[in-house]
Design a protein around this motif. Sequence first.
Motif, short mmCIF file in Angstrom:
data_model
loop_
_atom_site.label_atom_id
_atom_site.label_comp_id
_atom_site.label_asym_id
_atom_site.label_seq_id
_atom_site.Cartn_x
_atom_site.Cartn_y
_atom_site.Cartn_z
N ILE A 28 0.86 -1.19 0.00
CA ILE A 28 0.00 0.00 0.00
C ILE A 28 0.89 1.24 0.00
CG2 ILE A 28 -1.74 1.31 1.27
CD1 ILE A 28 -2.81 -1.36 2.31
N THR A 29 0.80 2.03 -1.07
CA THR A 29 1.67 3.20 -1.24
C THR A 29 0.95 4.50 -0.85
OG1 THR A 29 0.96 3.62 -3.51
CG2 THR A 29 2.78 2.04 -3.21
N GLN A 30 1.73 5.55 -0.68
CA GLN A 30 1.14 6.85 -0.39
C GLN A 30 0.28 7.32 -1.55
OE1 GLN A 30 1.43 8.49 2.70
NE2 GLN A 30 -0.32 9.55 1.81
N GLY A 31 0.69 7.02 -2.77
CA GLY A 31 -0.12 7.39 -3.93
C GLY A 31 -1.51 6.78 -3.88
N GLN A 32 -1.59 5.50 -3.50
CA GLN A 32 -2.90 4.84 -3.38
C GLN A 32 -3.72 5.47 -2.26
OE1 GLN A 32 -1.10 1.07 -2.74
NE2 GLN A 32 -1.56 0.33 -4.80
N ILE A 33 -3.07 5.78 -1.15
CA ILE A 33 -3.76 6.41 -0.02
C ILE A 33 -4.32 7.77 -0.46
CG2 ILE A 33 -3.44 7.44 2.27
CD1 ILE A 33 -1.35 5.17 2.80
N ASN A 34 -3.53 8.54 -1.18
CA ASN A 34 -3.99 9.85 -1.65
C ASN A 34 -5.15 9.74 -2.62
OD1 ASN A 34 -1.97 10.97 -0.08
ND2 ASN A 34 -0.59 11.35 -1.80
N LEU A 35 -5.09 8.79 -3.53
CA LEU A 35 -6.19 8.58 -4.47
C LEU A 35 -7.46 8.17 -3.74
CD1 LEU A 35 -4.36 6.75 -7.41
CD2 LEU A 35 -5.42 9.02 -7.48
N PHE A 36 -7.33 7.30 -2.73
CA PHE A 36 -8.49 6.89 -1.95
C PHE A 36 -9.07 8.09 -1.19
CE2 PHE A 36 -10.85 4.92 1.51
CZ PHE A 36 -11.51 3.91 0.85
N GLY A 58 1.73 9.06 15.91
CA GLY A 58 1.85 7.89 16.76
C GLY A 58 2.21 6.60 16.04
N PHE A 59 2.23 6.62 14.71
CA PHE A 59 2.57 5.42 13.93
C PHE A 59 3.90 5.58 13.20
CE2 PHE A 59 -2.08 5.53 14.16
CZ PHE A 59 -2.32 4.31 14.77
N GLY A 60 4.47 6.79 13.24
CA GLY A 60 5.74 7.05 12.57
C GLY A 60 5.61 7.37 11.09
N SER A 61 4.40 7.28 10.56
CA SER A 61 4.15 7.57 9.15
C SER A 61 2.65 7.70 8.95
CB SER A 61 4.69 6.44 8.27
OG SER A 61 3.95 5.26 8.46
N THR A 62 2.26 7.95 7.72
CA THR A 62 0.83 7.94 7.40
C THR A 62 0.32 6.50 7.48
OG1 THR A 62 1.33 7.75 5.04
CG2 THR A 62 0.89 9.98 5.89
N ILE A 63 -1.00 6.40 7.60
CA ILE A 63 -1.64 5.09 7.62
C ILE A 63 -2.72 5.04 6.54
CG2 ILE A 63 -1.15 4.65 10.05
CD1 ILE A 63 -4.09 5.42 10.66
N ALA A 64 -2.98 3.87 6.07
CA ALA A 64 -4.05 3.66 5.08
C ALA A 64 -5.40 3.79 5.78
CB ALA A 64 -3.93 2.27 4.46
N HIS A 65 -6.37 4.31 5.05
CA HIS A 65 -7.74 4.32 5.55
C HIS A 65 -8.17 2.87 5.78
CE1 HIS A 65 -7.27 7.86 2.96
NE2 HIS A 65 -8.29 8.44 3.58
N GLY A 66 -8.92 2.63 6.84
CA GLY A 66 -9.43 1.28 7.08
C GLY A 66 -10.24 0.78 5.90
N TYR A 67 -11.06 1.68 5.33
CA TYR A 67 -11.89 1.26 4.21
C TYR A 67 -11.08 1.06 2.93
CZ TYR A 67 -15.93 1.81 7.17
OH TYR A 67 -16.84 1.66 8.19
N LEU A 68 -9.91 1.68 2.83
CA LEU A 68 -9.03 1.38 1.70
C LEU A 68 -8.58 -0.07 1.80
CD1 LEU A 68 -6.06 3.46 0.33
CD2 LEU A 68 -5.92 1.01 0.60
N THR A 69 -8.19 -0.49 3.00
CA THR A 69 -7.74 -1.89 3.14
C THR A 69 -8.88 -2.84 2.82
OG1 THR A 69 -8.19 -1.98 5.54
CG2 THR A 69 -6.00 -1.25 4.86
#
Length: 154
Positions: A28-36, A58-69
């Motif tokens: 799961i990439t940042q590009g996919q997260i941004n598109l979602f 608190g996670f050290g980076s961005t996280i994917a939306h739950g609904y993206l997963t």
Amino acid sequence: MNPIAIGSFEDFEKYNGLELGASDYFRITQGQINLFADATIDHQWIHTDPERAKNEGGFGSTIAHGYLTLSLVPHLWEQIVQVQNLKMMINYGIESLRFAQAVTVDSEVRLVAKLKNVANLRGTVKAEVEVKLEIKDQKKPAFTGVLVFLYHFH
């Protein structure tokens, strides 16, 4: 692993109560997260602002939306089972869905599926599939639940 070919209720019935397998890992990439985020109009900073997420999230980076997963299920499911001889498939429901752990950007996930139950409802096949989205190198899954599909075969 090759996907299991299912073309009828009888094919499904052979796997009732059994683990069906696991998909390949998917990054799961940042590009996919941004598109979602754009598609769902959910631009919460924990998903879309890498610098702020690193410093404040608190996670050290961005996280994917739950609904993206969750939206990855169709892609990953067809790596496990390929339903053939199909007139129509309906996503009927989700039972007991629990998001157990955040998926950080660039994590790899895979779907593990077990056929919990299958029933023939007057020609419509109702399949209840226990799913778990595993995160590579993590003990807890991203989510668990039971997906319910209706299959209409030719």
